[in-house]
Write a protein that holds these residues in place. Structure first.
Motif, short mmCIF file in Angstrom:
data_model
loop_
_atom_site.label_atom_id
_atom_site.label_comp_id
_atom_site.label_asym_id
_atom_site.label_seq_id
_atom_site.Cartn_x
_atom_site.Cartn_y
_atom_site.Cartn_z
N HIS A 89 0.00 6.61 -10.00
CA HIS A 89 0.74 6.33 -8.77
C HIS A 89 0.33 7.25 -7.63
CE1 HIS A 89 3.51 4.86 -12.03
NE2 HIS A 89 3.25 3.77 -11.33
N ALA A 90 -0.02 8.48 -7.95
CA ALA A 90 -0.46 9.40 -6.90
C ALA A 90 -1.74 8.89 -6.24
CB ALA A 90 -0.67 10.80 -7.48
N ALA A 91 -2.67 8.40 -7.05
CA ALA A 91 -3.92 7.86 -6.49
C ALA A 91 -3.65 6.58 -5.70
CB ALA A 91 -4.92 7.59 -7.61
N LEU A 92 -2.75 5.75 -6.19
CA LEU A 92 -2.39 4.53 -5.47
C LEU A 92 -1.89 4.86 -4.07
CD1 LEU A 92 -1.70 1.52 -5.16
CD2 LEU A 92 0.38 1.94 -6.49
N CYS A 93 -1.03 5.85 -3.96
CA CYS A 93 -0.53 6.25 -2.64
C CYS A 93 -1.64 6.86 -1.80
CB CYS A 93 0.62 7.24 -2.80
SG CYS A 93 2.09 6.53 -3.55
N ARG A 94 -2.46 7.69 -2.43
CA ARG A 94 -3.47 8.45 -1.68
C ARG A 94 -4.57 7.56 -1.11
NH1 ARG A 94 -4.83 11.29 -5.57
NH2 ARG A 94 -6.85 10.37 -6.11
N VAL A 95 -5.05 6.60 -1.90
CA VAL A 95 -6.22 5.84 -1.45
C VAL A 95 -5.89 4.46 -0.89
CG1 VAL A 95 -7.60 7.01 -3.22
CG2 VAL A 95 -6.77 4.69 -3.67
N LEU A 96 -4.64 4.00 -1.06
CA LEU A 96 -4.32 2.64 -0.60
C LEU A 96 -3.05 2.58 0.24
CD1 LEU A 96 -5.04 -0.37 -0.65
CD2 LEU A 96 -3.74 -0.59 -2.77
N LEU A 97 -1.92 2.95 -0.32
CA LEU A 97 -0.66 2.72 0.38
C LEU A 97 -0.49 3.63 1.60
CD1 LEU A 97 1.81 2.16 -2.59
CD2 LEU A 97 0.46 0.50 -1.30
N ALA A 132 -3.66 -6.56 9.22
CA ALA A 132 -3.92 -7.06 7.86
C ALA A 132 -2.63 -7.04 7.05
CB ALA A 132 -4.98 -6.21 7.17
N VAL A 133 -2.66 -7.76 5.92
CA VAL A 133 -1.54 -7.72 4.98
C VAL A 133 -2.09 -7.40 3.60
CG1 VAL A 133 -1.63 -10.24 4.65
CG2 VAL A 133 0.43 -8.96 4.01
N LEU A 134 -1.49 -6.39 2.97
CA LEU A 134 -1.81 -6.05 1.59
C LEU A 134 -0.86 -6.81 0.68
CD1 LEU A 134 -3.03 -4.27 -0.73
CD2 LEU A 134 -1.20 -2.61 -0.21
N LEU A 135 -1.43 -7.62 -0.21
CA LEU A 135 -0.65 -8.30 -1.25
C LEU A 135 -0.99 -7.62 -2.56
CD1 LEU A 135 -1.12 -12.06 -0.24
CD2 LEU A 135 0.75 -10.50 0.36
N PHE A 136 -0.02 -6.92 -3.11
CA PHE A 136 -0.25 -6.06 -4.27
C PHE A 136 0.70 -6.47 -5.39
CE2 PHE A 136 -0.10 -2.34 -6.93
CZ PHE A 136 -1.34 -1.74 -6.80
N ASP A 137 0.12 -6.91 -6.51
CA ASP A 137 0.97 -7.31 -7.64
C ASP A 137 0.88 -6.30 -8.76
OD1 ASP A 137 -0.61 -8.72 -10.22
OD2 ASP A 137 -1.80 -8.62 -8.38
N GLY A 138 1.95 -6.25 -9.55
CA GLY A 138 1.93 -5.36 -10.69
C GLY A 138 3.31 -5.09 -11.24
N VAL A 139 3.35 -4.28 -12.28
CA VAL A 139 4.60 -3.87 -12.89
C VAL A 139 5.07 -2.54 -12.30
CG1 VAL A 139 4.21 -5.09 -15.07
CG2 VAL A 139 3.33 -2.75 -14.79
N LEU A 141 6.61 -1.57 -9.61
CA LEU A 141 6.24 -1.24 -8.23
C LEU A 141 7.41 -0.72 -7.40
CD1 LEU A 141 3.82 -4.16 -7.28
CD2 LEU A 141 3.31 -1.98 -8.43
N LEU A 142 8.64 -0.93 -7.86
CA LEU A 142 9.80 -0.51 -7.09
C LEU A 142 10.45 0.73 -7.70
CD1 LEU A 142 11.33 -3.99 -6.20
CD2 LEU A 142 9.47 -2.72 -5.10
N ARG A 143 9.66 1.52 -8.39
CA ARG A 143 10.14 2.78 -8.95
C ARG A 143 10.23 3.82 -7.83
NH1 ARG A 143 6.20 3.79 -13.55
NH2 ARG A 143 7.16 5.86 -13.64
N PRO A 144 10.92 4.92 -8.06
CA PRO A 144 11.16 5.89 -6.97
C PRO A 144 9.90 6.42 -6.31
CG PRO A 144 12.64 6.34 -8.80
CD PRO A 144 11.68 5.27 -9.27
N GLU A 145 8.80 6.56 -7.06
CA GLU A 145 7.57 7.11 -6.48
C GLU A 145 6.93 6.18 -5.46
OE1 GLU A 145 7.13 7.90 -11.01
OE2 GLU A 145 8.37 6.63 -9.70
N LEU A 146 7.28 4.89 -5.52
CA LEU A 146 6.59 3.89 -4.70
C LEU A 146 7.50 3.10 -3.77
CD1 LEU A 146 4.26 2.31 -7.45
CD2 LEU A 146 3.68 4.14 -5.83
N VAL A 147 8.77 3.03 -4.06
CA VAL A 147 9.63 2.03 -3.41
C VAL A 147 9.63 2.13 -1.89
CG1 VAL A 147 11.75 3.42 -3.61
CG2 VAL A 147 11.88 0.90 -3.56
N ASP A 148 9.55 3.33 -1.34
CA ASP A 148 9.61 3.48 0.12
C ASP A 148 8.27 3.22 0.81
OD1 ASP A 148 12.30 4.08 0.08
OD2 ASP A 148 11.96 6.23 -0.14
N ARG A 149 7.24 2.96 0.04
CA ARG A 149 5.92 2.74 0.65
C ARG A 149 5.61 1.27 0.87
NH1 ARG A 149 5.03 7.87 -1.84
NH2 ARG A 149 3.70 9.21 -0.54
N TRP A 150 6.55 0.39 0.54
CA TRP A 150 6.35 -1.03 0.76
C TRP A 150 7.12 -1.47 2.00
CZ3 TRP A 150 2.57 -2.14 -2.29
CH2 TRP A 150 2.48 -1.59 -3.56
#
Length: 246
Positions: A89-97, A132-139, A141-150
């Protein structure tokens, strides 16, 4: 709650996404259990939005796995390992979100690990258009580490037992002939089906139950898609959603 044929339905969440404005690329999460149909839904939305001239960034949590040795360090069937250890999740935030978010430079990478080879991904950095719009699917994704980045959160809901049946159907269909003899093929298919069911009941479903108990994902969703009937899904737009009332 609204209902339509699938072709009619897909246009509605696509219109909802288009209705959300931001000063940076729009980041849309499509969350849900394995085999809920979230990847298919995301692909369908990408086609509709792309046909409307929108620059679509298509990405998935499967490209943000951690290396296999760490992913299964608690055991092949560990639910805690599935929820806590599977994704970077740290890399997901760092390089994408974060690059696509407020104040970001819009230079992103869509992947960090090649799951087939279990090696770092060589996907190059790309600069996204501001609209642009990012369409990101997965399991998860609404956990505390990520929820505010959507900027928009979609949850695809399907009963767990139905995900088991879909997973087995998908696994059987993808297996195909595995031998010159039908008996060997049937044996292999049976073993594969048994392994799929064990994985779902020991790892994936308990991991989803842990996710719901700790993160309460549907409380954070803007849209819930009920995907029990693939040809006639329904949806519920939450009052807190930026698209409520469309």
């Amino acid at each position: 709650m609204d209902q339509a044929t699938r072709s009619e339905f897909i246009r509605r969440p696509a219109a909802a996404i288009s209705s959300v404005t931001a000063t940076h690329p729009l980041r849309v999460a499509i969350d849900g259990p394995p085999a809920s149909g979230k990847t298919t839904l995301t692909d369908e939305l990408a086609v509709v939005l792309g046909a409307q001239g929108r620059d679509v960034i298509r990405a998935t949590i499967d490209d943000f796995l951690v290396p296999r040795a760490w992913r299964y360090r608690r055991g092949r069937y560990s639910a805690e390992g599935c929820y806590l250890d599977a994704h970077d999740h740290a890399a997901l935030c760092r390089v994408l979100l974060d690059p696509l978010g407020p104040g970001g430079d819009r230079m992103f990478r869509p992947a960090v690990l090649d799951g087939d080879t279990d090696t770092p991904s060589s996907a190059p950095a790309t600069t996204a258009p501001a609209d642009a719009v990012l369409l990101f699917d997965g399991v998860f994704l609404l956990r505390p580490e990520l929820v505010d980045r959507w900027d928009l959160r979609i949850f695809v809901s399907v009963p767990y037992e139905l995900t088991v049946e879909r997973a087995k159907d998908r696994g059987t269909a993808s297996a195909g002939p595995t031998s010159d003899t039908a008996d060997t093929a049937r044996t292999t298919t049976t073993a594969r089906t048994a392994e799929l069911e064990r994985s779902w009941r020991k790892r994936y479903i308990p991991a989803q139950q842990l996710y719901f108990a700790t993160a309460h994902p549907t409380d954070h969703a803007d849209i819930i898609v009920y995907n029990d009937q693939l040809e006639r899904p329904t949806w519920d737009v939450r009052p807190r959603s930026p698209i409520y009332g469309i």
